[in-house]
Design an enzyme around this catalytic site. Structure first.
Site, short mmCIF file in Angstrom:
data_model
loop_
_atom_site.label_atom_id
_atom_site.label_comp_id
_atom_site.label_asym_id
_atom_site.label_seq_id
_atom_site.Cartn_x
_atom_site.Cartn_y
_atom_site.Cartn_z
N LYS B 91 49.62 52.79 37.93
CA LYS B 91 48.96 52.40 39.19
C LYS B 91 49.95 52.54 40.34
O LYS B 91 51.14 52.27 40.19
CB LYS B 91 48.47 50.96 39.06
CG LYS B 91 47.53 50.50 40.17
CD LYS B 91 47.01 49.10 39.89
CE LYS B 91 46.10 48.58 40.99
NZ LYS B 91 45.56 47.24 40.69
N SER B 166 40.58 46.83 41.32
CA SER B 166 41.33 47.79 42.10
C SER B 166 42.02 48.87 41.28
O SER B 166 42.37 49.92 41.81
CB SER B 166 42.37 47.06 42.94
OG SER B 166 43.36 46.48 42.11
N SER B 190 41.19 43.08 38.41
CA SER B 190 41.47 44.48 38.75
C SER B 190 41.82 45.39 37.59
O SER B 190 41.90 46.60 37.77
CB SER B 190 42.59 44.55 39.79
OG SER B 190 42.08 44.22 41.06
#
Lengths: 94, 486
Positions: B91, B166, B190
């Site tokens: 990420k 996210s 997330s």
């Protein structure tokens, strides 16, 4: 209720310049979120203090340099937006 | 879920990415069926084909071949680990020294990390191969990846829908077959919510078990790094590789990763009252009931439970999180790194840099956080939310005296359409209703695929969330893998 004036004040505290569109949209959007989160006022938290567990404590370490001086300097200085030699260049503050 | 690829190795063996897991890949690498370079190439080829449309990755690293060669050398010297040579996505808010990391924000566009996150370091030193950085909601604020400054990621299952967020890029990378596993971060769901939307496994570990050093802070009392994978076994492998006490994160915790000892039978707790919350899709409720029946048919005992303050979880989360966001994002001021926009004086530098650098959701949450922390409102919002946090934690502690696992749906709906909620922040926030609690309490939670619904002729995955007491990851792996028949 948060007004446009409140939003402008908050934005200035948070050091964010807002667009005119945001100044007119944010009060309504943030009020709708506050309207939702306000329900926590209904929660009976009278015994919350008694439930506080001893899970929070300070973590100390020796006040010494973890690395040899200078090993990270170049990498960090390379990210400065403005520099002079190994110095970070900023505007006059006073 | 993924396509069978026609990759032929030098041995003439086709690498079947569809059914590949970390364990299988490891065995193939070990018996030299294919090399780490060939495995990385197979993934790069999928990425080249699919990423332009899906936008799971913001950048493919230019040293993938070199990383794979180093992994192969580890195999040649017989010092391999289960993650050696395994191709991963990371990420965009987790740092690797010398590589860009932007948290999908313009304020960090072009920023090069000056150190490596502990979680990434632990994988790198074992020879894992990071293919590239995955798209996300800006600074991990969002449930759809639509707040990224670099374009939305599309759900590989249905390109008109969001992958969740996210960590939407991480989940989409795994779901499209563009990585064997991925690292994400979870502040209120997330990891689990995008895993659910994309049909993957997502683990939010116990707070503190994985170091936050090198993870860009969003809500420091809530954030944790964890894996998104294709199987529960893979999630366990990655979790074990990245967990542990870290001297660079004073909130990290040590101790056995099997702190809750394995049991002969696990009792599943069902908080049926939460299904009464408004806005839960009918199919999600039916799927949840079917999951309960499946547990019972597998021989698990189920038990109805009540968590009296859980109805306040989302409200307290959307006070605590923006409060922490407004403090954590104060460091992005254009002075020491990142975007710098000039003004007439220092104050104007700040206003311009933060005004242009932050996207609309980041600004919204900073203002909300500034408000709930301001004098006069602090007690009513922030302090009260902290009190409610204690009540919820106490509810869970009591319930876990009687059950080993608590289950809920992961999300109230299947993946929604791109653009459907982006202009209605409150409706977007409600997507986190089942997931925020684990962050508030700090317990581990696992999302596993539990079936699918048909929408517009597309099959959309649904997820089931399993929650366990602190350090109870092992129970999640045991029960999750049994549910899936792994």
């Amino acid at each position: 209720m948060i007004t446009r004036t409140d939003i402008e004040k908050l934005a200035s505290l948070a050091r964010i310049r807002l667009s005119e569109k945001e100044k007119s949209l944010f009060p309504e959007e943030i009020n709708s979120v506050l309207g939702y989160v306000e329900q926590i006022k209904n929660a009976d938290a009278s015994n919350a203090k008694a439930l506080q567990k001893e899970t929070v404590y300070n973590v100390m370490r020796e006040d010494i340099n973890p690395d040899e001086s200078g090993v990270h300097t170049k990498d960090i200085v390379d990210e400065f937006p403005k520099k002079e030699g190994n110095y970070l260049k900023v505007k006059n503050i006073l | 879920m993924t396509e069978t690829s026609g990759f032929l190795t030098s041995n003439g063996m086709a690498i079947d990415l569809t059914d590949l897991t970390i364990d299988k890949a490891h065995k193939h690498l070990k018996s030299r069926d294919f090399s780490a370079m060939e495995l990385a190439d197979a993934y790069l080829e999928v990425i080249e084909k699919k990423n332009p449309e899906i936008n799971a990755y913001l950048e493919i690293y230019d040293d993938v071949k070199k990383q794979a060669q180093q992994a192969q050398e580890i195999f040649e010297s017989k010092e391999e680990n289960i993650v050696t040579g395994i191709p991963l996505a990371i990420k965009d808010n987790i740092l690797i020294k010398g590589k860009q990391a932007s948290a999908a924000s313009k304020i960090l566009e072009g920023y090069t990390a000056t150190y490596t996150a502990t979680a990434a370091h632990k994988l790198i030193e074992k020879g894992a191969v990071f293919l590239g950085r995955a798209n996300m909601d800006e600074f991990a604020m969002g449930s759809s990846t639509e707040t990224s400054a670099f374009g939305v990621t599309k759900n590989p299952r249905d390109l008109s829908r969001v992958p969740g967020g996210s960590s939407g890029g991480s989940a989409a990378a795994v779901a499209m077959g563009g990585a064997l596993a991925a690292l994400g971060s979870d502040t209120g769901g997330s990891i689990r919510q995008p895993a659910s939307f994309c049909g993957c496994i997502g683990l939010k570990p116990t707070y503190g078990t994985v170091s936050r050093y090198g993870l860009m802070a969003m809500g420091s009392s809530l954030d944790v790094i964890g894996p998104i994978t294709k199987t529960v076994a893979d999630a366990e492998i990655i979790f074990k590789a990245i967990c542990g006490k870290d001297k660079y994160d004073s909130t990290s915790i040590s101790g056995s990763i099997n702190a809750v000892s394995p049991k002969k039978e696990y009792i599943i707790g069902i908080p049926r009252e939460i299904l009464e919350i408004e806005g839960i899709d009918k199919d999600v409720k039916e799927n949840f009931e079917a999951s309960i029946k499946k547990f019972e048919s597998l021989g698990f005992k189920t038990k109805e439970i009540s968590l009296s303050n859980i109805a306040y979880a989302l409200a307290s989360y959307y006070i605590l999180m923006p409060a922490e966001v407004s403090s954590n994002l104060a460091r992005f001021d254009g002075v020491k790194y990142g975007l710098h926009k000039k003004g007439a004086n220092l104050l104007e530098d700040y206003l311009n840099t933060r005004g242009e650098g932050f996207g609309v959701e980041a600004r919204r949450r900073i203002l909300l956080g500034t408000y709930v922390l301001s004098a006069g409102y602090y007690d009513a919002y922030y302090n009260k939310a902290n009190d409610v946090r204690r009540l919820i934690a106490d509810d869970f502690e009591n319930v876990f005296k009687n059950v080993d696992i608590i289950i809920t749906p992961t999300t109230p709906t299947p993946a929604f359409k791109i653009g459907e909620k982006v202009n209605d922040p409150l409706s977007m926030y409600l997507a986190d209703i089942f997931t925020v609690t684990a962050n508030i309490v700090g317990i581990p939670a696992l999302s596993i695929p539990s079936g699918a619904v048909i929408r517009e002729e597309k099959e959309l995955p649904l997820g089931l969330q399993l929650m366990a007491p602190h350090r109870g990851e092992h129970s999640l792996f045991m029960v999750g893998s049994q549910f899936l028949g792994e």
